[in-house]
Scaffold this active site. Structure first.
Site, PDB file in Angstrom:
ATOM      1  N   ARG A 135      -6.025  -2.712   3.973  1.00  0.00           N
ATOM      2  CA  ARG A 135      -7.201  -2.283   3.210  1.00  0.00           C
ATOM      3  C   ARG A 135      -7.919  -3.542   2.710  1.00  0.00           C
ATOM      4  NH1 ARG A 135      -2.857   0.999   1.455  1.00  0.00           N
ATOM      5  NH2 ARG A 135      -3.146   3.231   1.890  1.00  0.00           N
ATOM      6  N   LYS A 160      -2.022   0.540  -2.203  1.00  0.00           N
ATOM      7  CA  LYS A 160      -2.468   1.776  -2.852  1.00  0.00           C
ATOM      8  C   LYS A 160      -1.270   2.470  -3.504  1.00  0.00           C
ATOM      9  CE  LYS A 160      -5.379   5.808  -1.994  1.00  0.00           C
ATOM     10  NZ  LYS A 160      -6.150   6.554  -0.977  1.00  0.00           N
ATOM     11  N   HIS A 225     -13.011  -0.819   6.565  1.00  0.00           N
ATOM     12  CA  HIS A 225     -12.064   0.260   6.818  1.00  0.00           C
ATOM     13  C   HIS A 225     -12.100   0.709   8.277  1.00  0.00           C
ATOM     14  CE1 HIS A 225      -9.196   2.271   4.258  1.00  0.00           C
ATOM     15  NE2 HIS A 225      -9.401   3.415   4.894  1.00  0.00           N
ATOM     16  N   ARG A 228      -9.394  -0.997  10.044  1.00  0.00           N
ATOM     17  CA  ARG A 228      -8.092  -0.374   9.745  1.00  0.00           C
ATOM     18  C   ARG A 228      -7.908   0.888  10.592  1.00  0.00           C
ATOM     19  NH1 ARG A 228      -4.018   0.589   5.637  1.00  0.00           N
ATOM     20  NH2 ARG A 228      -4.043   2.734   4.889  1.00  0.00           N
ATOM     21  N   HIS A 251       0.772   4.965   4.183  1.00  0.00           N
ATOM     22  CA  HIS A 251       0.398   6.344   3.867  1.00  0.00           C
ATOM     23  C   HIS A 251       1.577   7.076   3.235  1.00  0.00           C
ATOM     24  CE1 HIS A 251      -3.113   6.679   6.984  1.00  0.00           C
ATOM     25  NE2 HIS A 251      -3.486   6.116   5.846  1.00  0.00           N
ATOM     26  N   TYR A 260      -5.281  10.371  13.315  1.00  0.00           N
ATOM     27  CA  TYR A 260      -5.654   9.406  14.351  1.00  0.00           C
ATOM     28  C   TYR A 260      -5.372   9.936  15.753  1.00  0.00           C
ATOM     29  CZ  TYR A 260      -6.391   6.171  10.541  1.00  0.00           C
ATOM     30  OH  TYR A 260      -6.875   5.587   9.397  1.00  0.00           O
TER      31      TYR A 260
END
Length: 286
Positions: A135, A160, A225, A228, A251, A260
């Site tokens: 990120r 995150k 992003h 990413r 995640h 994805y």
């Protein structure tokens, strides 16, 4: 300096105790302040109908769903934690997330994009984003010591949710980083800002993306992003397990990573149709 109100101070303390990041704390404070300014009253004197009217106002201004939901998170925290209202937070509705597929670059487009960045620091930082799926908030906070060339790993601290993780260190990225280090000699921060004491600010990389996208002649809108997203999609297309990609991206939910599969076009095109198992000839009638 203006004196901090007891209510604001209590909210800051509540967020600090729960180890919310400085950026999240500032975002939450801004959201509650915006609510207060809209009605011209202290937020602890507002009720659910006021909050609903505020949300309707924000929607009418065209605010994006991520921004709307960030405000919802802030209000839920304020009313549920700081004010201690048990039933109010769950009745503050989130905006429904539109199901949009992420923009993904092809391998050729990645090369064109990165080569269009004139700044060595920005190009190296954005190359790192693509090579490791970081990120923007993670790449700007990388330290020189986070690059572990012995184990070929990059340590990502305070990602995150405040979680640390490791991602792969590409041999090609290592060569690029070594060249960058020889030319710039960063001390603490791998990508320092205007002085060595502070890291690069994300806006520098956002601006570099806009300029490079135009210079490379790409029709797609490319953000940090996007690189990413492209990292994850290219890994999936090359046969990486979706659960490994989940760990690399940091995640919490596999569902976040599974999307994805919807943009991994190579995987889709290489998946045989059930029709291919049939011996069927279509001939003109008559």
């Amino acid at each position: 300096m203006a004196e901090i109100s007891p209510l604001r101070r209590r909210m800051i303390e509540d967020m600090t105790v729960r180890n919310l990041s400085p950026a999240t704390q500032q975002s939450y404070l801004n959201a509650v302040a915006k609510l207060s300014r809209y009605f011209g009253r202290s937020p602890d004197r507002l009720d659910l109908e006021d909050i609903r009217a505020f949300q309707v106002h924000l929607v009418a201004t065209g605010m994006s769903w991520p921004a709307l939901n960030q405000i919802v998170c802030a209000l839920r925290f304020f009313y549920g934690v700081t004010l201690g209202h048990d039933t109010v937070p769950e009745r503050i509705a989130y905006a429904r997330k539109p199901r949009k597929l992420p923009v993904v670059l092809s391998a050729d487009e990645v090369v064109r994009f990165l080569e269009a960045i004139p700044s060595l620091k920005s190009r190296t930082a954005l190359t790192t984003v693509y090579a490791a799926g970081l990120r923007v908030s993670e790449v700007v906070l990388l330290k020189v010591v986070d690059i572990d060339s012995q184990r070929m790993l990059i340590r990502v601290e305070h990602g995150k949710g405040g979680k640390d993780r490791y991602v792969m260190l590409s041999p090609q990225l290592l060569r690029i980083l070594r060249t960058y280090w020889r030319l710039t000699r960063p001390k603490r921060w791998l990508f320092p800002g205007r002085d060595d004491e502070r890291p690069l600010v994300p806006n520098v990389l956002h601006a570099a993306c806009r300029s490079a996208c135009a210079a490379a002649g790409l029709s797609k809108s490319v953000t940090v992003h996007t690189l990413r997203h492209t990292f994850a999609t290219h890994l999936l297309e090359n046969g990486a397990d979706v659960r490994i990609i989940q760990v690399l991206l940091g995640h919490a939910s596999l569902a976040s990573t599974a999307r994805y599969t919807q943009v991994a076009t190579k995987t889709i095109s290489n998946t045989p149709s059930p029709l291919d198992r049939l011996r069927l000839e279509v001939v003109p009638p008559g």
